[in-house]
Design an enzyme around this catalytic site. Structure first.
Site, PDB file in Angstrom:
ATOM      1  CG  HIS A 373      -5.098   3.746  10.421  1.00 33.11           C
ATOM      2  ND1 HIS A 373      -3.919   3.294  10.963  1.00 33.11           N
ATOM      3  CD2 HIS A 373      -5.764   4.340  11.425  1.00 33.11           C
ATOM      4  CE1 HIS A 373      -3.882   3.592  12.255  1.00 33.11           C
ATOM      5  NE2 HIS A 373      -4.999   4.231  12.554  1.00 33.11           N
ATOM      6  CE  LYS A 565       1.849  -8.119   3.037  1.00 33.43           C
ATOM      7  NZ  LYS A 565       2.274  -6.949   3.730  1.00 33.43           N
ATOM      8  NE  ARG A 566      -8.165 -10.025   7.108  1.00 34.47           N
ATOM      9  CZ  ARG A 566      -9.236  -9.710   7.842  1.00 34.47           C
ATOM     10  NH1 ARG A 566      -9.094  -9.421   9.114  1.00 34.47           N
ATOM     11  NH2 ARG A 566     -10.438  -9.704   7.307  1.00 34.47           N
ATOM     12  CE  LYS A 571      -3.433  -5.824   3.415  1.00 29.80           C
ATOM     13  NZ  LYS A 571      -2.444  -4.950   4.091  1.00 29.80           N
ATOM     14  CB  THR A 676       3.009  -2.391  11.104  1.00 28.50           C
ATOM     15  OG1 THR A 676       1.800  -3.127  10.914  1.00 28.50           O
ATOM     16  CG2 THR A 676       2.684  -0.935  11.345  1.00 28.50           C
ATOM     17  CE  LYS A 680       4.296  -6.118  13.694  1.00 27.63           C
ATOM     18  NZ  LYS A 680       2.909  -6.589  13.484  1.00 27.63           N
TER      19      LYS A 680
HETATM   20  C1  Z15 Z   1      -6.272  -1.317   8.775  1.00 27.01           C
HETATM   21  O1  Z15 Z   1      -5.692  -2.352   9.388  1.00 27.01           O
HETATM   22  C2  Z15 Z   1      -5.502  -0.373   8.113  1.00 27.01           C
HETATM   23  C3  Z15 Z   1      -6.126   0.670   7.482  1.00 27.01           C
HETATM   24  C4  Z15 Z   1      -7.492   0.804   7.514  1.00 27.01           C
HETATM   25  O2  Z15 Z   1      -8.098   1.832   6.905  1.00 27.01           O
HETATM   26  C5  Z15 Z   1      -8.256  -0.133   8.201  1.00 27.01           C
HETATM   27 CL1  Z15 Z   1      -9.937   0.051   8.262  1.00 27.01          CL
HETATM   28  C6  Z15 Z   1      -7.652  -1.188   8.823  1.00 27.01           C
HETATM   29  C7  Z15 Z   1      -4.016  -0.531   8.134  1.00 27.01           C
HETATM   30  C8  Z15 Z   1      -3.320  -0.088   6.868  1.00 27.01           C
HETATM   31  O3  Z15 Z   1      -3.848  -0.779   5.753  1.00 27.01           O
HETATM   32  C9  Z15 Z   1      -1.841  -0.343   6.988  1.00 27.01           C
HETATM   33  O4  Z15 Z   1      -1.155   0.130   5.855  1.00 27.01           O
HETATM   34  C10 Z15 Z   1      -1.292   0.349   8.223  1.00 27.01           C
HETATM   35  O5  Z15 Z   1       0.048  -0.015   8.456  1.00 27.01           O
HETATM   36  C11 Z15 Z   1      -2.103  -0.035   9.447  1.00 27.01           C
HETATM   37  O6  Z15 Z   1      -3.481   0.211   9.229  1.00 27.01           O
HETATM   38  C12 Z15 Z   1      -1.687   0.740  10.683  1.00 27.01           C
HETATM   39  O7  Z15 Z   1      -1.634   2.104  10.431  1.00 27.01           O
END
Ligand code: Z15
Length: 829
Positions: A373, A565-566, A571, A676, A680
């Site tokens: 990811h 978002k976080r 970001k 994601t 939504k």
């Molecule tokens: C996380 O929530 C995501 C990536 C990571 O490497 C970690 Cl540790 C946590 C996120 C991505 O930042 C995001 O772009 C992606 O949509 C999501 O994972 C699901 O694949």
């Protein structure tokens, strides 16, 4: 006659007919029974929370029935199953999800209403299950919904954290973290399996012995804990298929360590055993910075070992050898976090089951696949050899052997080029040796995938370039998706009913491509009118909430401009804040005549900062102080409001997303693996202001260039721009705004210095200065589109209409066919 077993079964069947019917009366009876017998309140006096508990328990009964049927069915079929291993499952609430998927929502609504309770209020009593940080954990939850809905045989495995993700509060505009002790109000959705337990070992030493000509290894651990299973039924939509999410809790082990009870220090012996429970106590609130904490590795090994033991036990119920283990079992690793499962499966097969190494390796490489990811290699986990040696000595040996055999094999292909071999090596040499978990997972997996087209290309070209050269066949793309059940059908009931009406069918709930049928009506004035009515209703709900939590009154005629978002530098929430300041400044310099042309906006920002991430926390404080200033500025009035929504979580997302006009997904190009929430928002008819990152690119392709606002650098330019950033001259406005912050316009001069430094030319790693002009232009284009109501509404409808590809059902099918090798199957009755 006379067959006691037959009579017993008949009796049980007859009894089944007597309960758990789904008419309003039966449901009412079961709710009231639970009030009286489960939570022991009087049926004449129970509050909304107790109504929730009783309702949840009555739904739970129904879930257990279909859960049992499903497990029995797949046991009989001996079907291949996928096991989704994840450190995080961000489930949110379950009540509405369950009754909606079981098709009994109307009955529950009526049953409660006749008892004097309102389903909508009852639903709100539930605490979120926040066993995840963000995208990665929520994706896991969406997968479960989809796997169940599409009748796949699947289980999720994870950790039953006592404390979910912290709750965020604001004090004087600063983030504070509150523990989320979510289980203290009870959790009606889980089923405790006190008898499903496995021993999990740590520390100790390994002894080698020769037995009948082969070397064997005996690991004598120093610590042992027990993993106890908690099952969480996951119902599919409109199908009897209810799958399982099995979460493990750590408990003191019953037998181990008995000798310490003879030391006379009985009380301390008990207390020290009790420490076992810390393993599953708390979710780490920062998923991206690898901290090398021993407890984190213990968590990983704990849940992975329990899951693999469980999978093997289940397999052995039907099979006497492991020959066709890989025909029955697929294990998906959600990022590198469960990678210790690779040496663990090898250990279980070789040391415990007595298989030959080669045979065990063959099985292992056919079972595992991994999703990555992250975008940059630096964020992939590395565990120090020293820590592994102490905590999991046998696993370290196995990892060394895997690496030796792998490097031997690649030498045949690439020769003795030392640097090249070092890059491929699973072990990072140097002062502090470590194990590269991404490399380990890749070597052991038959498939590795990224989460959007661009991201999957980046994995091949950068992150895992060396591996791609030797294993090109392992690499795939699986663009993420989201479940339209939660994220459209029940978080936006107004839109749900309208879609069903205009499409003439509800089938889009399991076949989202049908939404393209809306395109032909995108300019239809009747649809447009209804569309805007629903949107206004959703905005009114959010406005009420915002006023309740912040006291800020917002107009629903204003554009709701949202970034939730976080909080993370990549970001670029800071970019958003800078443009908000710019907007405020422009408004203040306008004549009254000019002001009448301004599109009023409500800027909504929300998200949690990892507790140790100082820069992210400063961004939050900046948002709140800027908001304070702007919201009370008479010159600005209703033309601009800025709200920070505290404690952004799944439930809040369900409120915010359907009410958004514009949402921002503005990471530096290529820096968001997928994203994601953008999917939504698009589904719900919100327009995107976006950079060329992750799945934004694919959304643009599906809905059309004219229906999205794209700006900023191109992904392929980012490297060069970064290299040249010292020389880059950002526009005047950019400097001016940074200057305003620096000079104390928003108070706290000192506190914001470090934040401002992050965008100083040489530092500006995420290229805010670079993208600023293009961002402002895109913002102007947004304003221009918004005043043309007909056009904006058409864009909104086209967004929803083009979102079919981002159903997680599409993603799930691709995994099932191209990675897991599983097919849907369902009981016929
Ligand atoms: C996380 O929530 C995501 C990536 C990571 O490497 C970690 Cl540790 C946590 C996120 C991505 O930042 C995001 O772009 C992606 O949509 C999501 O994972 C699901 O694949």
């Amino acid at each position: 006659v006379g067959n006691p077993e037959l009579q017993r079964r008949r009796r049980l069947m007859w009894l089944m007919d007597q309960y758990l019917k789904n008419d309003v009366l039966s449901i009412q009876k079961s709710i009231v029974d639970h009030v009286e017998y489960t939570i022991a309140r009087s049926r004449f006096k129970f509050d909304d929370f107790e109504a929730y508990k009783a309702t949840a328990n009555s739904v739970r009964d129904r879930l257990i029935e279909s859960w049992n049927d499903n497990q029995q069915f797949h046991r009989d079929m001996d079907s291949k199953r996928v096991y989704y291993l994840s450190m995080e499952f961000l489930m949110g609430r379950s009540l509405l999800n369950s009754i909606f998927n079981l098709g009994i929502k109307e009955q529950y609504a009526q049953a409660l209403s006749e008892l004097g309770y309102n389903l909508e209020v009852v639903v709100e009593q539930e605490r979120d299950a926040a066993l995840g940080n963000g995208g990665l954990g929520r994706l896991a939850a969406c997968f479960l919904d989809s796997l169940a809905t599409m009748n796949y045989s699947a289980w999720g495995y994870g950790i039953r954290y006592q404390y979910g993700l912290f709750r965020q509060t604001l004090q004087d505009g600063f983030q504070h973290e509150q523990p989320d002790y979510w289980l203290n109000v009870g959790n009606p959705w889980e089923i405790e399996r006190v008898h499903v337990t496995y021993p999990i070992s740590f520390y100790g030493k390994v002894e080698e012995k020769w037995v009948e000509g082969t070397k064997t290894f005996t690991w004598t651990p120093d610590e042992m804990v027990e993993a106890v299973a908690y099952d969480n039924p996951i119902p599919g939509y409109n199908t009897g298929n209810t799958i399982n999410l099995r979460l493990w809790a750590a408990k003191p082990s019953g037998e181990f360590d008995l000798q310490s009870f003879n030391t006379g220090d009985y009380v301390n012996a008990i207390l020290s055993k009790q420490r076992a429970e810390t393993i599953s106590n708390v979710l780490y609130p920062d998923d991206r910075t690898y901290q090398g904490k021993e407890l984190r590795l213990k968590q990983q090994y704990f849940f992975v070992s329990a899951s693999l033991q469980d999978i093997m036990r289940r397999f052995k119920d039907h099979h006497s050898t492991f020959d066709n283990f890989a025909d029955k079992v697929a294990v998906q690793l959600n990022d590198t976090h469960p990678t210790i499962g690779v040496p663990e499966l090898m250990r279980l097969l070789v040391d415990v089951e007595g298989l030959q190494w080669a045979k065990a390796w063959d099985i292992t490489t056919k079972v595992f696949s991994i999703t990555i990811h992250s975008v940059v290699a630096e964020t992939l986990e590395k565990w120090s050899v020293e820590l592994l040696q102490t905590l999991l000595p046998r696993h370290l040996q196995i990892i060394f052997k895997i690496n030796a055999m792998f490097l031997e094999e690649v030498k045949n292909k690439i020769g003795n080029d030392y640097d090249h071999l070092a890059r491929l090596s699973i072990i990072e040499e140097g002062e502090k040796k470590s194990v590269k978990m991404g490399s380990l997972a890749l070597v052991a997996s038959h498939t590795v995938n990224g989460v959007s087209k661009l991201h999957s290309e980046l994995l091949k070209e950068r992150v895992f370039k060396d591996f791609y050269d030797i294993f090109p066949h392992k690499f795939q793309n699986k663009t993420n998706g989201v479940t339209q059940r939660r994220w459209l059908a029940f978080c936006n009931p107004g839109l749900r009913d309208m879609l069903t009406k205009w499409l003439g069918t509800e089938a889009w709930i399991t076949n989202l491509d049908l939404l393209t049928g809306l395109r032909q009506y995108a300019s239809d004035p009747i649809l447009q009118k209804e569309w805007n009515l629903v949107r206004r209703h959703n905005k009114a709900r959010l406005a009420t909430y915002i006023e309740a939590i912040s006291g800020v009154k917002v107009s629903i005629d204003a554009m709701f401009d949202v970034q939730v978002k976080r909080i993370h530098q990549y970001k670029r929430q800071l970019l958003n804040v800078l443009s908000i300041i710019h907007r405020a400044d422009c408004i203040k310099n306008m004549s009254p005549a000019e002001k009448t042309k301004v599109v009023p906006r409500v800027c909504i920002i929300g998200g949690k900062a990892a507790p140790g991430y100082e820069i992210a926390k400063k961004i939050i404080k900046l948002v709140t102080t800027v908001g304070e200033k702007i919201n009370n500025d008479k010159d600005i009035g209703n033309l601009l409001k800025v709200v920070f929504v505290p404690d952004y979580n799944v439930s809040l997302a369900e409120l915010i997303i359907p009410a958004s006009d514009l949402s921002q997904h503005i990471s530096t190009a290529g820096n968001e693996a997928s994203g994601t929430s953008n999917m939504k928002f698009t589904m719900n008819g919100c327009l995107l202001l976006a950079t060329l990152s992750g799945s934004n690119i694919e959304i643009q392709k599906e809905i059309g260039d004219e229906n999205i606002f794209v700006f900023g650098a191109k992904p392929e330019e980012v490297d060069r721009l970064r290299a040249e950033r010292r020389q880059f001259q950002p526009p005047q406005e950019f400097h001016r705004i940074i200057g305003m912050i620096r000079n104390g316009k928003f108070g706290d001069t000192e506190y914001f210095q470090e934040l401002c430094q992050t965008v100083d030319g040489g530092n500006d790693f995420y290229l805010l200065g670079n993208d600023f002009s293009s961002y402002l232009e895109a913002q102007a284009a947004v304003d221009e589109a918004y005043v043309d109501r007909e056009r904006w509404t058409r864009m909104s409808i086209m967004s929803t209409a083009g979102s079919g590809n981002f159903s997680i059902d599409r993603t799930t099918c691709e995994y099932a066919e191209n990675i897991w090798g599983i097919k849907p199957c369902q009981p016929t009755s």
